[in-house]
Design an enzyme around this catalytic site. Structure first.
Site, PDB file in Angstrom:
ATOM      1  N   LYS A 201       0.947  -1.281   0.161  1.00 29.69           N
ATOM      2  CA  LYS A 201      -0.043   0.017   0.086  1.00 29.69           C
ATOM      3  C   LYS A 201       0.951   1.162   0.151  1.00 29.69           C
ATOM      4  CE  LYS A 201      -3.870   2.323   0.744  1.00 29.69           C
ATOM      5  NZ  LYS A 201      -5.028   2.213  -0.303  1.00 29.69           N
ATOM      6  N   ARG A 291      23.729  -1.296  10.387  1.00 31.61           N
ATOM      7  CA  ARG A 291      25.019  -0.592  10.473  1.00 31.61           C
ATOM      8  C   ARG A 291      24.787   0.674  11.364  1.00 31.61           C
ATOM      9  NH1 ARG A 291      22.283   1.293   5.870  1.00 31.61           N
ATOM     10  NH2 ARG A 291      21.824   3.495   6.127  1.00 31.61           N
TER      11      ARG A 291
END
Ligand code: MV4
Length: 451
Positions: A201, A291
């Site tokens: 969506k 990270r």
């Protein structure tokens, strides 16, 4: 604890990692390209190794050269920073195969989160809300039509290997669906060598809100609240703030707990960011970053926690230095990303720095590898500094940020400082009233001849 860490990166993040190592009594090894021989990260490190020519592909992405540099210098761990090899699962695997610690999650966790379809399925299984859409891959128009009819238009077709906005197609009606699936898949194949796409969506006016987590190898997981990264241009973040002007403490702690519990169940270790779109009071997971991120300092400023230090500790098997109850949120922080670019056309502006005078004072932090006389090479990212400002309230933070931006002098190249000075005076920004499209609309409507 590690004795020597090789920093597989450049610029301000290489300095940030070096500083954390230094404060922990760990020696550092810088690696650099030919163009970066005079870079600050090389000057600060205990040792340095040239790993290749100017192009990133031949230097900062050169895995054999980086492994060899670690072996020659006797580094026992590698910190990848952000970008470059930081989310390359194969790199993490190779580092570990050479008996060197990778300062980051396992290769398997990087791989699972790198594939946006498996990332979504994994977090959903453990209770994190996701954007409604296809259960996995969309193989053809028939699959796509079935899902779109269920969830309704507009929808968005995304590449499983994508992220950062590449290979996405927004579809507003059924007659455009077939070509969008084909275009997205073709672009994904060209960009990532993987044409797998999925469908969601399309949320029309969301904010981009991301939660910071830390996890150790002993099953301890904490969340450090959220950052609002909605102000972006072409999928490049421009300014970030913590906390988000859109959340209250109750929503933060409730959502943070759901996330921390899920991260524990997944067995993820290290620093991570869970990205959400936030619209009308609801969170929808889109991606997880495995990270340290560019904008991590705003979280450090409001929590007082050194995220890179914790990252290094947990990679070495040590426990987190805090539990969830220890984490208190103080005041407000904003980061301005300063790029060597024209502030309004965004044309890159590499060149030699003539004068460099960073701002200072209470609650002002500048993360940068610049110095007077340094030449910014044209081969890498144009971000040259991050100005991070803290205040007791959002308004105090804004006042201090105005002052700090005024003090900042970088002569010799164009920078985006004037854009930030203008942006933080806009009523919508002052009111915290913005979404992911606000900045692009704002820039489109600027009269470039009358600035
Ligand atoms: C979306 C979205 C709306 N709905 N997904 C962009 C980068 C990548 N990380 C995911 N992105 C988006 N995913 C759904 N279901 C909106 C974005 C998005 C965006 C889209 C078009 C133009 C600018 C954008 C900026 C930020 C996020």
């Amino acid at each position: 604890m590690f004795e020597k860490v090789l920093i597989a990166n450049r610029g301000e993040i290489a300095l940030r990692i070096h500083r954390a190592c230094r404060e922990m009594g760990i020696k550092t090894v810088a690696v650099h390209s030919v163009a970066d021989a005079n870079a600050m990260h090389v000057k600060l490190a205990d040792e340095s190794v040239c790993i290749g020519p100017n192009a990133s592909a031949d230097s900062y992405l050169n895995i054999p050269a980086i492994i060899t540099a670690a072996q020659i210098t006797g580094a026992d761990a590698i910190h990848p920073g952000y970008g470059f090899l930081s989310e390359n699962a194969r790199f993490a695997e190779i580092v570990e195969e050479h008996g060197i610690a990778f300062i980051g999650p396992t290769a398997e966790h990087i791989r699972v989160m790198g594939d946006k379809i498996s990332a979504k399925a994994t977090v959903e299984k453990y209770g994190i809300p996701v954007v409604p859409g296809s259960k996995g891959e969309i193989r053809n128009y028939k699959d796509a039509k079935k899902v779109a009819d269920e969830i309704g238009f507009p929808v968005i077709v995304k590449a499983a290997s994508g992220g950062g906005g590449r290979g996405m197609q927004i579809v507003r009606s059924a007659d455009r669906l077939e070509e969008a699936v084909n275009t997205a898949s073709r672009e994904a194949e060209v960009s990532f060598g993987d044409g797998t796409v999925y469908l969601e969506k399309f949320l029309t006016l969301p904010r981009h809100i991301e939660f910071q987590i830390l996890a150790d190898k002993h099953g301890n997981v904490v969340h450090l609240g959220e950052r609002d990264c909605s102000l972006q241009r072409r999928h490049q973040k421009v300014l970030e703030e913590a906390p988000s002007p859109a959340l209250n403490s109750e929503m933060r702690m409730k959502t943070g707990k759901v996330i921390a519990d899920a991260i524990k169940a997944i067995g993820f270790v290290g620093a991570g960011t869970i990205e959400f779109l936030y619209e009308e009071g609801e969170f929808y997971f889109i991606e997880m970053n495995t990270r340290i991120q560019v904008e991590h300092p705003i979280t450090e400023m409001i929590t007082g926690i050194d995220l890179v230090r914790e990252q290094i500790r947990v990679a070495a098997g040590q426990p987190l230095t805090m539990s969830q109850e220890d984490i208190k949120f103080h005041g407000h922080a904003i980061e301005c990303r300063i790029n060597a670019e024209d502030p309004f056309t965004f044309m890159p502006s590499p060149g030699k720095i003539k004068t460099y005078h960073p701002p200072g004072g209470l609650d002002v932090r500048v993360d940068s590898a610049l110095y007077a006389g340094y030449s910014i090479p044209p081969y890498y990212d144009s971000m040259i500094a991050k100005l991070i400002v803290h205040g007791k309230s959002r308004n105090d933070c804004l006042m201090r940020l105005r002052r700090a931006l005024e003090e900042f002098v970088i002569d010799g190249v164009k920078t985006t400082i004037p854009l930030h000075e203008k942006l933080i005076r806009e009523p919508d920004f002052i009111d915290g009233n913005y979404d992911i499209h606000w900045l692009e609309h704002y820039l489109d409507n600027l009269d470039l001849d009358n600035l």
